[in-house]
Design an enzyme around this catalytic site. Structure first.
Site, PDB file in Angstrom:
ATOM      1  N   GLU A  63       0.852  -1.205   0.000  1.00 13.76           N
ATOM      2  CA  GLU A  63       0.000   0.000   0.000  1.00 13.76           C
ATOM      3  C   GLU A  63       0.880   1.244   0.000  1.00 13.76           C
ATOM      4  O   GLU A  63       0.700   2.160   0.803  1.00 13.76           O
ATOM      5  CB  GLU A  63      -0.929  -0.009   1.227  1.00 13.76           C
ATOM      6  N   CYS A  70     -10.638   1.141   7.692  1.00 12.64           N
ATOM      7  CA  CYS A  70     -10.002   2.454   7.822  1.00 12.64           C
ATOM      8  C   CYS A  70     -10.618   3.500   6.881  1.00 12.64           C
ATOM      9  O   CYS A  70     -10.845   4.638   7.275  1.00 12.64           O
ATOM     10  CB  CYS A  70      -8.502   2.339   7.571  1.00 12.64           C
TER      11      CYS A  70
HETATM   12 ZN   LIG Z   1      -7.897   3.118   4.367  1.00 13.66          ZN
END
Ligand SMILES: [Zn+2]
Length: 617
Positions: free
Chosen positions: A279, A363
Site C-alpha cells: 500500500e 479504515c
Molecule cells: Zn484506508
C-alpha cells in the site's frame, strides 16, 4: 456533507455496532468490573477500536455545523462506553483488556512490546486523541477529552528520552498529529514535546525500514516512501511539529519530502500511493493507472498534510493540492448515496472495480466519515488581521481577527461547476484588515506546483477577474493570493470570476503510463470516460485527437447533477487482417469522483490522443 451527516455517519455507527466494535469496549469494561465474561475472542484487528473513534470524530464535526440532540445523546452514551473500557492508569486497548494473556496475535505478550511492528496501540491512542479534540471543540464537552488526556498522560510517563522510559517509535503513525491537537486544545507543552519525541526517535537506531518510514530519522528523510497512509500521517505530524516549534530542520525536511511527492509521485486526481504491494508510494514517476492503489485514507492524509503546510507557510500552492485531492481522489472514496466505499482508487478500470458496503479493515469508510464533516475548517484561515479564503462554496463563516473585530463572510457560488464567486462582507465596525483570495493554480495555467502535469494549450478564454463593489481590481498575486487590504464595511462585495474552459492535461514525459494520453479537467474537477456514457461500453480503446472540440454542459438529472464533457472520439480496434480500424462516435466524460455509481465497467481518466496511446481491446 449533508449526505455524510444524514446517511454515512448513522450507517457507519451501525456497521461499528453490527461488526462487534462497540461490543469490544463493552467486554473490556466488563472485565475491568471484575466480571467473568465467556467470550474472550480477540477483535478482528487490534485497531478495531479506531473505527468508532473516527465516526465519533466525524459526528462531532457535523454537530458543530448542525445541532442534533439525538446524535449528541448517542455520542454521550458511546463516550461513557469507551471510558468504561479504559484501565485505571489510562491504558485503552480493548483486545489486551479483554484477555491480557491472549490478545490479538499482533498485539504482543505485554503492553507496547510490539508497538514498532503491529500492535497499533499508539495508533489507537492517536485516533482517540483526534476524536477527543474534535468533540471538545465542537461541543465544549470534556467527557471524551478527559479519557484522551488520561491516556496521553500515561504515554508522557511511559515514552521519552529518560533511561527509565521506553524508546519505541509508533508503528503506524497518527499519535503525533493527535498529540499536537491535544496541545492545541490544552496548551500543555508536554503533549507537543511527546509528539516531537515520537518523531525524533523514529529511525534513530537500526531495525527500521522504508515501509514504516523508519529506516532513517524523519528530519533526514527527503523522499515520500513506504505505506502511503502511515507516511501521510507522519508528514502531517512533522508539519504540525515544524509549525508549532519552529524547528528549522523539520521545516526543511517536510518541505523537501513535499516537493518529491508533488513533483514526482502525485496522481492527477491528487491520489498518492501507487503500489498495491505494501500500500505504498512507488519510485519517482511510477504512476500506473490500472493498478494505481491510491488508498482513500492516503488521499485524506494528503489533505491533512497540505492543510498543515498551508498553515505553516501561508502559500496557496498547498491549497491547490488540497483542492485537487478533495474534489477528485478523495471524494471518489465514497458513493453518491454515502453507503459504499472504495479502498483503492485506480485511474482506469477494465470492469473489475466496485465500492463495498464496509471492510474488515475499515479504515477508509471511517476516514471519509470524519473528513467530510470537518471540511468547513478548511475554507478559511485567519492570521493577525488577515483572512485567507482557500476554498469556494456557498456558506457563511464567522471569523474573529486578532484585534477582536468580528467579520462575517458569505459566499454565493455554484463552484465547482461555475467559477463565479460572490463574497459579501459584514463587520461589527468599519475597520482595516486584509482578505487574501486564493486564485487557484488551475486558473493560473498551473496544473500542479512543480510541473509534473501541464495544460496542453494556453487557455484562450477570458482572464480571471476580481471586482470590489463592482469595480475591477488589478490582479496582484502573492503566493497564490490576490490580497485586498483596505477599510472594510458591511455590505462590501467581492466578485471573483474564474473562467472554466475544458482543458487537456498532459503528464511529464517521465510518466511512462500517461505517454500518448491526455486527461480532461474543468475548474478543479478531473474527468473520466466511463462505460455507461460511451457506445458499446468501451472506453479504454478510445482515441481523442487534440483538435476535437469539447464542450461542457450541466446535466441536473445525471449522478445527482454533474457537469459533463462531450465531443467526438474514435473507437479503435484491430480488424481480422491485423490493421487498425477507427470508428468515429460520440464521446462523453463525467467527473472522476462520480464514477462507479452505475455498476461495474470500463473507466479511464487518461485517454489516448494518438494511435500509440490506444489500449486495444
Ligand atoms: Zn484506508
Amino acid at each position: 456533507m449533508e449526505t455524510n451527516r444524514l446517511v454515512t455517519i448513522p450507517y457507519a455507527f451501525g456497521k461499528c455496532e453490527s461488526s462487534g466494535r462497540m461490543y469490544n469496549f463493552a467486554r473490556a469494561a466488563a472485565v475491568l468490573r471484575g466480571e467473568n465474561i465467556s467470550d474472550r475472542k480477540a477483535p478482528g484487528f487490534p485497531f478495531d477500536d479506531t473505527d468508532p473513534y473516527k465516526v465519533l470524530e466525524g459526528a462531532s464535526y457535523a454537530l458543530a455545523v448542525q445541532p442534533d440532540p439525538k446524535m449528541s445523546a448517542y455520542l454521550d452514551r458511546l463516550i461513557a462506553l469507551i471510558a468504561s473500557a479504559q484501565e485505571p492508569d489510562g491504558y485503552l486497548y480493548t483486545t489486551r483488556t479483554i484477555d491480557p494473556r491472549h490478545p490479538h496475535p499482533w498485539s504482543g505478550s505485554a503492553r507496547w512490546v510490539n508497538e514498532q511492528d503491529s500492535s497499533h496501540e499508539l495508533y489507537d491512542a492517536g485516533h482517540l486523541f483526534e476524536a477527543a479534540a474534535a468533540h471538545y471543540q465542537a461541543t465544549g464537552k470534556t467527557n471524551l477529552l478527559h479519557v484522551a488526556l488520561k491516556e496521553a498522560d500515561l504515554l508522557c510517563k511511559t515514552f521519552g528520552p529518560a533511561t527509565n522510559q521506553l524508546h519505541y517509535w509508533p508503528g503506524h503513525e497518527i499519535v503525533e498529529m493527535g498529540l499536537a491537537k491535544l496541545y492545541r486544545v490544552t496548551g500543555e507543552q508536554r503533549y507537543l514535546a511527546l509528539a516531537k519525541y515520537f518523531l525524533d526517535v523514529r529511525g534513530s537506531r537500526p531495525g527500521g525500514d522504508d515501509y514504516h518510514q523508519s529506516r532513517i530519522p524523519p528530519v533526514d528523510q527527503t523522499e515520500a516512501v513506504g505505506h502511503a497512509v502511515r507516511a501521510g500521517y507522519l508528514y502531517s505530524g512533522m508539519a504540525d511539529v515544524a509549525a508549532l516549534t519552529g524547528d528549522k530542520d523539520y521545516v526543511r525536511a517536510i518541505d523537501t519530502i513535499w516537493e518529491n511527492c508533488v513533483g514526482k509521485k502525485l496522481y492527477i486526481t491528487g491520489g498518492v500511493g501507487a503500489r498495491p504491494d505494501g500500500e505504498a508510494f512507488g519510485s519517482n514517476y511510477e504512476l500506473p493507472n490500472l493498478t494505481a492503489y491510491n488508498e482513500t485514507c492516503a488521499a485524506v492524509a494528503n489533505d491533512f498534510w497540505n492543510e498543515r503546510l498551508f498553515l505553516l507557510h501561508g502559500d496557496a500552492k498547498y491549497a491547490d493540492v488540497l483542492e485537487r485531492t478533495l474534489y477528485n481522489g478523495l471524494l471518489a472514496g465514497v458513493s453518491l448515496d454515502g453507503t459504499r466505499f472504495f479502498y483503492p482508487n485506480p485511474l482506469e478500470s477494465a470492469g473489475d472495480y466496485e465500492r463495498s458496503p464496509w471492510f474488515g479493515c475499515a479504515c477508509c469508510p471511517g476516514n471519509i466519515t470524519r473528513f467530510l464533516p470537518s471540511l468547513p475548517g478548511y475554507f478559511y484561515a485567519q492570521q493577525h488581521d488577515g483572512i485567507f479564503v482557500n476554498l469556494f462554496a456557498s456558506g457563511t463563516a464567522d471569523i474573529t481577527l486578532d484585534n477582536g473585530r468580528k467579520v462575517v463572510l458569505t459566499q454565493e457560488t455554484r463552484y465547482p461547476w461555475d467559477g463565479a464567486i460572490k463574497m459579501v462582507v459584514a463587520t461589527d465596525k468599519k475597520s482595516r484588515f486584509s482578505i487574501a483570495v486564493r486564485i487557484p493554480g488551475w486558473a493560473r495555467n498551473e496544473v500542479v506546483p512543480g510541473g509534473l502535469y501541464h495544460f496542453m494549450a494556453a487557455a484562450t478564454n477570458e482572464p480571471v477577474t476580481l471586482k470590489l463593489n463592482g469595480e475591477t481590481v488589478p490582479l496582484k498575486i502573492e503566493k497564490g493570493y490576490a490580497i485586498l487590504n483596505r477599510r472594510w464595511k458591511t455590505g462590501d462585495v467581492i466578485e471573483l470570476n474564474l473562467p472554466m474552459p475544458v482543458r487537456r492535461v498532459v503528464a511529464s514525459e517521465n510518466v511512462k503510463a500517461d505517454a500518448g494520453r491526455v486527461a480532461l479537467q474543468r475548474g478543479p474537477v478531473v474527468f473520466c470516460a466511463e462505460w455507461p456514457d460511451n457506445p458499446d461500453g468501451k472506453v479504454r480503446n478510445l482515441m481523442l485527437p487534440d483538435e476535437q472540440l469539447l464542450a461542457a454542459t450541466f446535466e441536473p438529472s445525471l449522478l445527482n447533477g454533474v457537469e459533463t464533457i462531450k465531443g467526438r472520439a474514435f473507437n479503435v480496434s484491430k480488424n481480422a487482417g491485423g490493421s487498425l480500424t477507427k470508428t468515429e462516435q460520440d464521446f462523453k466524460a463525467i467527473p472522476y469522483f462520480a464514477w462507479a455509481n452505475r455498476g461495474r465497467g470500463e473507466m479511464s481518466v487518461w485517454i489516448a490522443d494518438s494511435e500509440t496511446g490506444v489500449r486495444l481491446p
